[in-house]
Design a protein around this motif. Structure first.
Motif, PDB file in Angstrom:
ATOM      1  N   ALA A   1      92.168  44.846  51.334  1.00  0.00           N
ATOM      2  CA  ALA A   1      91.001  45.677  51.609  1.00  0.00           C
ATOM      3  C   ALA A   1      91.333  47.151  51.436  1.00  0.00           C
ATOM      4  CB  ALA A   1      90.496  45.417  53.026  1.00  0.00           C
ATOM      5  N   ALA A   2      90.336  47.906  50.943  1.00  0.00           N
ATOM      6  CA  ALA A   2      90.463  49.358  50.809  1.00  0.00           C
ATOM      7  C   ALA A   2      89.373  50.012  51.633  1.00  0.00           C
ATOM      8  CB  ALA A   2      90.349  49.772  49.346  1.00  0.00           C
ATOM      9  N   ALA A   3      89.750  50.676  52.730  1.00  0.00           N
ATOM     10  CA  ALA A   3      88.794  51.352  53.599  1.00  0.00           C
ATOM     11  C   ALA A   3      88.654  52.811  53.195  1.00  0.00           C
ATOM     12  CB  ALA A   3      89.242  51.246  55.054  1.00  0.00           C
ATOM     13  N   THR A   4      87.603  53.456  53.682  1.00  0.00           N
ATOM     14  CA  THR A   4      87.466  54.896  53.503  1.00  0.00           C
ATOM     15  C   THR A   4      88.524  55.612  54.331  1.00  0.00           C
ATOM     16  OG1 THR A   4      85.800  54.892  55.260  1.00  0.00           O
ATOM     17  CG2 THR A   4      85.001  54.787  52.999  1.00  0.00           C
ATOM     18  N   THR A   5      88.682  56.895  54.080  1.00  0.00           N
ATOM     19  CA  THR A   5      89.766  57.632  54.742  1.00  0.00           C
ATOM     20  C   THR A   5      89.630  57.638  56.258  1.00  0.00           C
ATOM     21  OG1 THR A   5      88.525  59.678  54.373  1.00  0.00           O
ATOM     22  CG2 THR A   5      90.217  59.112  52.757  1.00  0.00           C
TER      23      THR A   5
END
Length: 355
Positions: free
Chosen positions: A217-221
């Motif tokens: 998964a790639a989350a926002t900062t």
């Protein structure tokens, strides 16, 4: 947030099949199609998988070479698994390369009938494969995932005088489906592919990627929204991307709703996509993914371009899928399901090909 988006079970799988050959059957009373898959890699082992689809109800009989390590959950196609048997094949050759395709296969089916398949089009010269999204999902009645089979080296068997393909079941020769104007284009409706890729978005029972499930998964900062999920295999990457990022339902007030778009890519190839929505109602997140983007082929040879235009099932079948998740925000188990929203023209394909 230490586990952003754990409430929404987005997952993504990516696997491969080194070689494939399949065809529809025109006149067998029991089966209306078959497929061969040949494996030779560390993940699966070495050997053959053969499966035949039953004409009466669409269920599938699988014959798995003893010792192969296969994910049975990936093969819930058509009307579902009727039988899954580990066997020893008498012959198990399948080679797909730029030189052509050769298959020599012999085994007994679930009812004891001998199945023999013998094809060889290498005398026709080098292949000119193209990239195709297989319309496999058009025939799946109860989907357990959005399964996308991407074939970057798809081709049709070439006609070779004196070397007609042989499909024999129970001692009886069986005809394959056909393409109109065969004398003009010299192709048979027997499909082959070198290495192909199998993507599965949100398989039933998979935990979220952010909670250790399939995919990265790639989350926002700030960690409050999900930009996408990525899965890799042998140097290739599949991605599902959300725009705007998918919000964490735990950060929404009751009655709030958000909407956006998503898409699925394999490396640089855009396969499909659609719209997403998240709404919080009475302590539950109601999440919907609707597939609205048709597959848009690029740079196909004229025959494949004609077939995928005249038979729209190739382009439109993904848009018959939708996914819903009802997720309690107190941490209870989610209820998730894919569904078919319409048929996808598989019957028209069979009428056009005589199968």
């Amino acid at each position: 947030m230490t586990t952003p988006h754990a409430a929404v079970p987005i997952s993504l799988r990516l696997g491969q099949v080194p070689a494939m050959l399949n065809a529809e059957l025109a006149d067998d009373p029991v089966y209306d199609g078959f497929e061969l898959q040949r494996f030779d890699d560390p993940d699966h082992g070495t050997g053959m998988l053969a499966f035949l689809t039953r004409r009466a109800d669409g269920t599938v009989d699988y014959a798995v070479q003893r010792g192969l390590r296969l994910d049975r959950a990936r093969y819930g196609i058509g009307g579902g698994i009727r039988s899954w048997r580990e066997i020893d094949f008498d012959r198990d050759r399948l080679e797909v390369s730029v030189a052509g395709t050769v298959a020599q296969v012999r085994f007994a089916d679930a009812d004891g009938r001998v199945v023999e398949i013998d094809v060889d089009d290498r005398a026709a010269g080098p292949r000119r494969p193209a990239a195709l999204l297989a319309p496999l999902g058009a025939a799946i009645r109860q989907p357990a995932s959005l399964m996308l089979v991407w074939m970057p080296s798809f081709d049709l068997l070439r006609a070779v005088p004196g070397h007609d393909p042989v499909v024999r079941i129970g001692g009886r020769d069986v005809a394959t489906g056909r393409l109109p104007a065969g004398r003009l284009h010299g192709r048979l409706l027997v499909k082959t592919s070198g290495r192909l890729w199998v993507l599965e978005l949100n398989r039933d029972g998979d935990p979220p990627a952010v909670a250790g499930g399939p995919g990265e998964a790639a989350a926002t900062t700030d960690g409050d929204a999900l930009r996408g999920v990525r899965a890799t295999a042998d140097g290739h990457a599949a991605r599902v991307l959300f725009r705007p990022p998918l919000p964490d339902p735990g950060e929404l007030a009751d009655g709030d709703a958000r909407h956006g778009a998503w898409r699925v890519l394999l490396d640089d190839a855009l396969l499909t996509g659609g719209t997403w929505s998240v709404e919080v109602v009475d302590g539950r997140a109601e999440v919907e993914l609707a597939v609205t983007r048709r597959w848009r082929p690029r740079r196909l040879p004229w025959l494949m371009r004609l077939v995928t235009t005249v038979l729209p099932v190739f382009r439109t079948w993904p848009t018959t899928y939708a996914w819903h998740a009802s997720v309690p925000l107190d941490g209870g188990p989610a209820a998730t399901a894919w569904r078919r929203t319409a048929t996808a023209g598989a019957a028209a394909y069979r009428r056009a090909t005589g199968s």
